[in-house]
Design a protein around this motif. Structure first.
Motif, PDB file in Angstrom:
ATOM      1  N   VAL A   1      -3.228 -11.779 -13.761  1.00 35.61           N
ATOM      2  CA  VAL A   1      -2.220 -11.564 -12.705  1.00 35.61           C
ATOM      3  C   VAL A   1      -1.577 -10.184 -12.901  1.00 35.61           C
ATOM      4  O   VAL A   1      -1.382  -9.424 -11.941  1.00 35.61           O
ATOM      5  N   ALA A   2      -1.317  -9.846 -14.171  1.00 42.20           N
ATOM      6  CA  ALA A   2      -0.701  -8.543 -14.482  1.00 42.20           C
ATOM      7  C   ALA A   2      -1.595  -7.408 -14.005  1.00 42.20           C
ATOM      8  O   ALA A   2      -1.123  -6.454 -13.365  1.00 42.20           O
ATOM      9  N   ALA A   3      -2.894  -7.522 -14.296  1.00 37.91           N
ATOM     10  CA  ALA A   3      -3.829  -6.448 -13.932  1.00 37.91           C
ATOM     11  C   ALA A   3      -3.888  -6.281 -12.415  1.00 37.91           C
ATOM     12  O   ALA A   3      -3.844  -5.156 -11.894  1.00 37.91           O
ATOM     13  N   ALA A   4      -3.949  -7.413 -11.706  1.00 38.26           N
ATOM     14  CA  ALA A   4      -4.033  -7.345 -10.240  1.00 38.26           C
ATOM     15  C   ALA A   4      -2.757  -6.748  -9.654  1.00 38.26           C
ATOM     16  O   ALA A   4      -2.798  -5.877  -8.767  1.00 38.26           O
ATOM     17  N   THR A   5      -1.597  -7.173 -10.174  1.00 39.60           N
ATOM     18  CA  THR A   5      -0.310  -6.671  -9.659  1.00 39.60           C
ATOM     19  C   THR A   5      -0.160  -5.181  -9.951  1.00 39.60           C
ATOM     20  O   THR A   5       0.279  -4.402  -9.106  1.00 39.60           O
ATOM     21  N   TYR A   6      -0.554  -4.808 -11.165  1.00 43.00           N
ATOM     22  CA  TYR A   6      -0.434  -3.400 -11.550  1.00 43.00           C
ATOM     23  C   TYR A   6      -1.330  -2.520 -10.674  1.00 43.00           C
ATOM     24  O   TYR A   6      -0.900  -1.447 -10.218  1.00 43.00           O
ATOM     25  N   ALA A   7      -2.554  -3.002 -10.419  1.00 44.82           N
ATOM     26  CA  ALA A   7      -3.477  -2.229  -9.571  1.00 44.82           C
ATOM     27  C   ALA A   7      -2.893  -2.065  -8.166  1.00 44.82           C
ATOM     28  O   ALA A   7      -2.904  -0.964  -7.596  1.00 44.82           O
ATOM     29  N   ALA A   8      -2.346  -3.154  -7.640  1.00 41.60           N
ATOM     30  CA  ALA A   8      -1.721  -3.069  -6.307  1.00 41.60           C
ATOM     31  C   ALA A   8      -0.531  -2.101  -6.349  1.00 41.60           C
ATOM     32  O   ALA A   8      -0.311  -1.309  -5.419  1.00 41.60           O
ATOM     33  N   GLY A   9       0.216  -2.141  -7.461  1.00 40.45           N
ATOM     34  CA  GLY A   9       1.368  -1.229  -7.628  1.00 40.45           C
ATOM     35  C   GLY A   9       0.926   0.221  -7.664  1.00 40.45           C
ATOM     36  O   GLY A   9       1.582   1.099  -7.100  1.00 40.45           O
ATOM     37  N   MET A  10      -0.217   0.499  -8.318  1.00 36.80           N
ATOM     38  CA  MET A  10      -0.716   1.878  -8.385  1.00 36.80           C
ATOM     39  C   MET A  10      -1.107   2.376  -6.992  1.00 36.80           C
ATOM     40  O   MET A  10      -0.854   3.526  -6.643  1.00 36.80           O
ATOM     41  N   ILE A  11      -1.720   1.473  -6.217  1.00 31.79           N
ATOM     42  CA  ILE A  11      -2.088   1.849  -4.841  1.00 31.79           C
ATOM     43  C   ILE A  11      -0.811   2.179  -4.052  1.00 31.79           C
ATOM     44  O   ILE A  11      -0.725   3.186  -3.340  1.00 31.79           O
ATOM     45  N   ALA A  12       0.228   1.355  -4.232  1.00 36.20           N
ATOM     46  CA  ALA A  12       1.502   1.601  -3.539  1.00 36.20           C
ATOM     47  C   ALA A  12       2.115   2.925  -3.994  1.00 36.20           C
ATOM     48  O   ALA A  12       2.649   3.691  -3.180  1.00 36.20           O
ATOM     49  N   ALA A  13       2.007   3.230  -5.304  1.00 36.12           N
ATOM     50  CA  ALA A  13       2.585   4.485  -5.821  1.00 36.12           C
ATOM     51  C   ALA A  13       1.855   5.684  -5.211  1.00 36.12           C
ATOM     52  O   ALA A  13       2.485   6.681  -4.838  1.00 36.12           O
ATOM     53  N   VAL A  14       0.511   5.588  -5.108  1.00 34.44           N
ATOM     54  CA  VAL A  14      -0.253   6.680  -4.484  1.00 34.44           C
ATOM     55  C   VAL A  14       0.209   6.846  -3.031  1.00 34.44           C
ATOM     56  O   VAL A  14       0.440   7.960  -2.549  1.00 34.44           O
ATOM     57  N   GLY A  15       0.371   5.704  -2.335  1.00 38.61           N
ATOM     58  CA  GLY A  15       0.870   5.747  -0.952  1.00 38.61           C
ATOM     59  C   GLY A  15       2.247   6.391  -0.884  1.00 38.61           C
ATOM     60  O   GLY A  15       2.536   7.170   0.034  1.00 38.61           O
ATOM     61  N   ALA A  16       3.100   6.093  -1.882  1.00 42.87           N
ATOM     62  CA  ALA A  16       4.460   6.659  -1.899  1.00 42.87           C
ATOM     63  C   ALA A  16       4.405   8.169  -2.077  1.00 42.87           C
ATOM     64  O   ALA A  16       5.098   8.918  -1.373  1.00 42.87           O
ATOM     65  N   TYR A  17       3.545   8.639  -3.002  1.00 41.95           N
ATOM     66  CA  TYR A  17       3.427  10.085  -3.234  1.00 41.95           C
ATOM     67  C   TYR A  17       2.873  10.796  -1.997  1.00 41.95           C
ATOM     68  O   TYR A  17       3.289  11.902  -1.671  1.00 41.95           O
ATOM     69  N   ARG A  18       1.939  10.143  -1.344  1.00 41.82           N
ATOM     70  CA  ARG A  18       1.329  10.772  -0.159  1.00 41.82           C
ATOM     71  C   ARG A  18       2.280  10.773   1.031  1.00 41.82           C
ATOM     72  O   ARG A  18       2.295  11.712   1.834  1.00 41.82           O
ATOM     73  N   SER A  19       3.081   9.724   1.149  1.00 42.52           N
ATOM     74  CA  SER A  19       3.955   9.627   2.325  1.00 42.52           C
ATOM     75  C   SER A  19       5.239  10.432   2.168  1.00 42.52           C
ATOM     76  O   SER A  19       5.887  10.778   3.141  1.00 42.52           O
ATOM     77  N   ASN A  20       5.610  10.714   0.909  1.00 45.54           N
ATOM     78  CA  ASN A  20       6.854  11.456   0.683  1.00 45.54           C
ATOM     79  C   ASN A  20       6.648  12.429  -0.476  1.00 45.54           C
ATOM     80  O   ASN A  20       6.615  12.023  -1.637  1.00 45.54           O
ATOM     81  N   PRO A  21       6.512  13.732  -0.160  1.00 49.29           N
ATOM     82  CA  PRO A  21       6.254  14.719  -1.223  1.00 49.29           C
ATOM     83  C   PRO A  21       7.362  14.739  -2.282  1.00 49.29           C
ATOM     84  O   PRO A  21       7.129  15.171  -3.417  1.00 49.29           O
ATOM     85  N   ASP A  22       8.567  14.273  -1.929  1.00 45.29           N
ATOM     86  CA  ASP A  22       9.671  14.285  -2.896  1.00 45.29           C
ATOM     87  C   ASP A  22       9.723  13.024  -3.760  1.00 45.29           C
ATOM     88  O   ASP A  22      10.595  12.878  -4.613  1.00 45.29           O
TER      89      ASP A  22
END
Ligand SMILES: [Zn+2]
Length: 552
Positions: free
Chosen positions: A139-160
């Motif tokens: 469960v940890a691995a799946a959640t973390y992977a989803a979190g990394m995808i969200a973090a990439v989305g956050a960096y791409r959607s907001n340069p700051d």
């Protein structure tokens, strides 16, 4: 094993609801990445009781964060909050804590049971078998992977976007680090500012025994001043006092005492503050260099911040609280009288730091000023708003009397004299649907930044400098930044020449220009006020007060 990661996620869930400046990607990252890490850590050791107990530091951070969400309804624990804890006196802190009982009970209910269970399980030497931990790890691995995808989305959607600002608890740990760095820089202030000079001199003859007074208010809200249209008679004396000019459109660029007061006392603007404050001196030293005899009279306690550093640059330094008694602000008037009497023929500058309307309001004014009542409720609850507001208005009524009495002392000397008063910031008092209380939150509100500001000049000053008095009056309806203008207006009124002087910020100059509306945020960055976290509700109140120009 399953419960602790979920309980640690409670503040993240709260922040997902409260943070209007986070976009969807940022919110998802703020939930999923920490959950993935917590689940992984919970699955690492079979001794689940020990794992629970090791999470105690995290639980403390979570508890602190939840209490702040209760208090302010938004925002992570700010750098300024850690510094405020270090610079606020003990009584104030305990006054506040006693009003946070519901929030503290809530966090105890969340985090004490797992800690007790952790101790019991540890004593019993119980453990979780490998197969159950394997499930959690997946469960940890799946959640973390989803979190990394969200973090990439956050960096791409907001340069700051940065994890150190928008991912709990990383952001709070980063803020603790920044607070330690700033405290360390402050501790070296005497050395780093040693060579600073204003290069100031008086442009008027030594024979003129001028008097200039800066009165620093505390937690006063412009909207509660009769001079600014408050429906209650909170300024009966100042309304009648000749020579008073009221600046009704004044905003402070900070909502926290330990930044707002140094900003006012320094020639620096908010854009320069973060980098240069450690190498600068304050207004008292500008007057010292120009040959004035100076005094610092404080009704607040020593707090080791720049307020102390700047205050202690005076020839005479008085902290009323040094006698371990509590004082009303009116006691500063006696000190002022004494100081003026002992310097009858010299140019003098006095800075007075009052306690104003700081919570608990009922304790800020003596009996006899309880004009609006009932005023005894001190518990911070929205249900007590009317009583809190009565006490608050009484404290403004008392400030009115204190300022009038200081002006009276100056007028009685017959000397050319001028006074500038403003408050460091305002305060929320359960004013709207947000139910907010107090000040110094990471994001300001209208109520925290719209501050009263007045200037007063004596008759003999008006005879000596009619143009300056005319200009003060002319700018009374202008937009004003207290943080920017207090220093330059006092230096301008006093006829002090220094390369640090900025005529555009001097309300007594014909060069005065309305300021850019900026705000010194928690990271010591000067941001456009519209980007400071103000909500639409704040902007609309500013708009109705005619102060929204240049904010969006
Ligand atoms: Zn303050």
């Amino acid at each position: 094993m399953w419960i602790v990661p979920l309980l640690l996620l409670v503040p993240n869930i709260g922040l997902t609801i409260t943070e209007h400046l986070y976009n969807g990607w940022e919110k998802a990252a703020n939930l999923l990445l920490p959950l993935g890490v917590y689940c992984f850590l919970a699955s690492c050791w079979k001794r689940v009781g020990i794992t629970t107990l090791l999470s105690l530091p995290l639980m403390i951070l979570c508890a602190f964060q939840i209490v702040l969400l209760f208090l302010y309804g938004e925002s992570i624990i700010a750098i300024d909050m850690f510094l405020n804890v270090a610079t606020t006196n003990y009584n104030e802190a305990t006054e506040l804590l006693s009003n946070l009982t519901p929030a503290i009970l809530t966090v105890c209910t969340i985090y004490l049971p797992p800690l007790v269970a952790g101790i019991v399980v540890s004593i019993r030497h119980e453990f979780v078998d490998a197969s159950r931990r394997r499930v959690l790890r997946m469960v940890a691995a799946a959640t973390y992977a989803a979190g990394m995808i969200a973090a990439v989305g956050a960096y791409r959607s907001n340069p700051d976007y940065s994890i150190s600002r928008k991912l709990f608890p990383v952001n709070v740990v980063a803020n603790i680090h920044s607070a330690i760095v700033r405290a360390e820089q402050s501790s070296h202030y005497p050395a780093t500012s040693e060579n600073f000079r204003f290069g100031s001199r008086s442009t008027r003859p030594d024979s003129i025994a001028e008097v200039y007074v800066m009165v620093i208010g505390e937690t006063s809200r412009a909207g509660n001043w009769q001079l600014n249209g408050h429906s209650r008679s909170t300024n009966p004396k100042l309304c009648k006092r000749l020579g008073v000019v009221n600046f009704s459109r004044t905003l402070s660029e900070s909502n926290t005492t330990h930044k707002s007061v140094p900003l006012m006392m320094s020639h620096l603007n908010s854009k320069e503050f973060g980098d240069s404050i450690y190498r600068s001196k304050g207004i008292i030293d500008a007057f010292n260099e120009a040959g004035f005899t100076t005094a610092w009279i404080s009704n607040q306690k020593h707090n080791g911040s720049f307020i102390d550093f700047f205050g202690q640059q005076a020839d005479s330094v008085v902290y009323l609280s040094d006698d371990n008694m509590s004082h009303f602000d009116g006691d500063t008037t006696d000190e002022l009288k004494r100081f003026l009497a002992s310097n009858p023929h010299r140019k003098v500058f006095v800075a007075i730091h009052t306690y104003g309307s700081h919570f608990n309001y009922r304790e800020r004014y003596p009996d006899g000023f309880d004009h609006f009542h009932p005023d005894n409720a001190s518990e911070a609850r929205a249900a007590n708003r009317q009583e809190l507001m009565n006490a608050y208005d009484n404290s403004i009524l008392y400030t009115d009397a204190v300022l009038d009495s200081i002006i009276g002392v100056l007028a009685d000397t017959g000397r050319p004299a001028a006074l500038v008063y403003t408050s460091d910031h305002g305060e929320d008092i359960f004013d709207d649907c947000r139910g907010r209380f107090l000040h110094a939150s990471p994001h300001p509100t209208y109520y925290q930044i719209h501050v009263p500001m007045i200037a007063w000049t004596s008759e003999s000053f008006a005879e000596m400098e009619p143009e300056a008095v005319f200009m003060l009056d002319r700018h009374s309806a202008s937009d004003v930044s207290s943080s920017l203008s207090v220093f330059h207006t006092l230096v301008g009124l006093a006829g002090i020449a220094t390369p640090r002087y900025n005529a555009k910020a001097d309300l007594s100059s014909n060069l005065y220009t309305a300021p850019e509306r900026i705000y010194l945020n928690d990271y010591n960055e000067a941001v456009a006020l519209g980007q400071s976290g103000l909500r639409n509700i704040d902007i609309s109140i500013l708009d109705s007060a005619g102060i929204s120009k240049g904010i969006m």
